[in-house]
Design a protein around this motif. Structure first.
Motif, PDB file in Angstrom:
ATOM      1  N   SER A 103      60.403  36.064  67.947  1.00  0.00           N
ATOM      2  CA  SER A 103      59.908  34.939  67.157  1.00  0.00           C
ATOM      3  C   SER A 103      59.288  33.862  68.037  1.00  0.00           C
ATOM      4  O   SER A 103      59.936  33.354  68.955  1.00  0.00           O
ATOM      5  CB  SER A 103      61.052  34.316  66.352  1.00  0.00           C
ATOM      6  OG  SER A 103      60.613  33.109  65.763  1.00  0.00           O
ATOM      7  N   PHE A 104      58.059  33.505  67.718  1.00  0.00           N
ATOM      8  CA  PHE A 104      57.364  32.459  68.467  1.00  0.00           C
ATOM      9  C   PHE A 104      58.093  31.121  68.348  1.00  0.00           C
ATOM     10  O   PHE A 104      58.306  30.436  69.348  1.00  0.00           O
ATOM     11  CB  PHE A 104      55.915  32.301  67.978  1.00  0.00           C
ATOM     12  CG  PHE A 104      55.123  31.366  68.836  1.00  0.00           C
ATOM     13  CD1 PHE A 104      54.428  31.848  69.926  1.00  0.00           C
ATOM     14  CD2 PHE A 104      55.080  30.002  68.566  1.00  0.00           C
ATOM     15  CE1 PHE A 104      53.707  30.985  70.749  1.00  0.00           C
ATOM     16  CE2 PHE A 104      54.366  29.133  69.376  1.00  0.00           C
ATOM     17  CZ  PHE A 104      53.679  29.623  70.473  1.00  0.00           C
ATOM     18  N   ASP A 105      58.484  30.753  67.135  1.00  0.00           N
ATOM     19  CA  ASP A 105      59.099  29.442  66.912  1.00  0.00           C
ATOM     20  C   ASP A 105      60.360  29.257  67.747  1.00  0.00           C
ATOM     21  O   ASP A 105      60.509  28.257  68.457  1.00  0.00           O
ATOM     22  CB  ASP A 105      59.437  29.256  65.426  1.00  0.00           C
ATOM     23  CG  ASP A 105      58.229  29.397  64.529  1.00  0.00           C
ATOM     24  OD1 ASP A 105      57.257  28.649  64.711  1.00  0.00           O
ATOM     25  OD2 ASP A 105      58.249  30.277  63.645  1.00  0.00           O
ATOM     26  N   THR A 106      61.266  30.211  67.655  1.00  0.00           N
ATOM     27  CA  THR A 106      62.530  30.096  68.379  1.00  0.00           C
ATOM     28  C   THR A 106      62.301  30.169  69.874  1.00  0.00           C
ATOM     29  O   THR A 106      62.888  29.405  70.643  1.00  0.00           O
ATOM     30  CB  THR A 106      63.531  31.179  67.921  1.00  0.00           C
ATOM     31  OG1 THR A 106      63.799  30.986  66.531  1.00  0.00           O
ATOM     32  CG2 THR A 106      64.828  31.096  68.691  1.00  0.00           C
ATOM     33  N   CYS A 107      61.432  31.069  70.306  1.00  0.00           N
ATOM     34  CA  CYS A 107      61.144  31.198  71.728  1.00  0.00           C
ATOM     35  C   CYS A 107      60.572  29.896  72.297  1.00  0.00           C
ATOM     36  O   CYS A 107      61.026  29.414  73.329  1.00  0.00           O
ATOM     37  CB  CYS A 107      60.166  32.348  71.937  1.00  0.00           C
ATOM     38  SG  CYS A 107      59.857  32.726  73.667  1.00  0.00           S
ATOM     39  N   ALA A 108      59.619  29.319  71.608  1.00  0.00           N
ATOM     40  CA  ALA A 108      58.997  28.071  72.071  1.00  0.00           C
ATOM     41  C   ALA A 108      60.004  26.929  72.078  1.00  0.00           C
ATOM     42  O   ALA A 108      60.061  26.144  73.029  1.00  0.00           O
ATOM     43  CB  ALA A 108      57.804  27.724  71.193  1.00  0.00           C
ATOM     44  N   ARG A 109      60.810  26.844  71.034  1.00  0.00           N
ATOM     45  CA  ARG A 109      61.817  25.777  70.940  1.00  0.00           C
ATOM     46  C   ARG A 109      62.852  25.904  72.064  1.00  0.00           C
ATOM     47  O   ARG A 109      63.194  24.918  72.722  1.00  0.00           O
ATOM     48  CB  ARG A 109      62.484  25.809  69.568  1.00  0.00           C
ATOM     49  CG  ARG A 109      63.464  24.690  69.308  1.00  0.00           C
ATOM     50  CD  ARG A 109      63.990  24.682  67.875  1.00  0.00           C
ATOM     51  NE  ARG A 109      64.530  25.974  67.448  1.00  0.00           N
ATOM     52  CZ  ARG A 109      63.920  26.829  66.617  1.00  0.00           C
ATOM     53  NH1 ARG A 109      62.742  26.545  66.116  1.00  0.00           N
ATOM     54  NH2 ARG A 109      64.487  27.973  66.285  1.00  0.00           N
TER      55      ARG A 109
END
Length: 176
Positions: A103-109
């Motif tokens: 997941s992009f969102d979780t990875c970035a966060r």
């Protein structure tokens, strides 16, 4: 190596995910002397909404997570802390390892919260996902220790710092 990468979230294009996945999967397999060219891996690059659906459907866990893996074969060691079996080629000579979703969102966060470089965090999560495909897990403490040590070793070969050491501890050590 056959990589099937599906970009459901276009934000993954900005981090050149295909190049990162190719590099990380190859280096992880080479670490175990597995024939890289014989292996098949699928990667779904998605967002939090999609990975939350997958997490709920396959693990009965609500909410998003960073990475999920579905091994094609159960290679896990029976004894806690034991080394998983090596994957064997099928009758065609290919080694189907399984599927990974990230997941992009979780990875970035997570990268931002930990003060990590996004590419390095992606590398870590892909190594983590591939290790799950190879039978490694972190449910039992001895297995978690083994898996973390292998992750650190592989990441070190890529010049990535130990992801399990707190950034503040590293900063304190350098300044103290």
């Amino acid at each position: 190596m056959t990589l099937d990468i599906t970009l459901e979230d276009t934000r993954w294009q900005q981090v050149h995910l295909e190049a990162l996945v190719t590099q990380v999967v190859a280096l992880t397999l080479q670490h175990f002397d597995i024939d890289v060219e014989a292996c098949e891996v699928s990667v779904l690059a998605c967002d939090d909404q999609r990975i939350a659906e997958l997490n709920n459907e396959f693990r009965d866990k609500p909410g998003a997570t960073n990475v999920l893996s579905w091994p094609a074969e159960d290679l896990a060691a029976e004894l806690p802390g034991g080394i998983p079996e090596s994957p064997e080629p099928d009758f065609t000579g290919e080694i189907a390892l399984g599927d990974i979703a990230i997941s992009f969102d979780t990875c970035a966060r997570e990268a931002m919260d930990a003060g990590k470089v996004m590419d390095d965090h992606i590398r870590h999560l892909i190594v983590h996902g591939v290790l799950h495909l190879l039978g490694y897990d972190h449910i039992r403490d001895p297995d978690a220790t083994l898996m973390e040590n292998v992750e650190v070793e592989i990441l070190g070969k890529m010049g990535v710092d130990n992801p399990y050491v707190e950034k503040e501890a590293l900063d304190t050590g350098r300044n103290g």
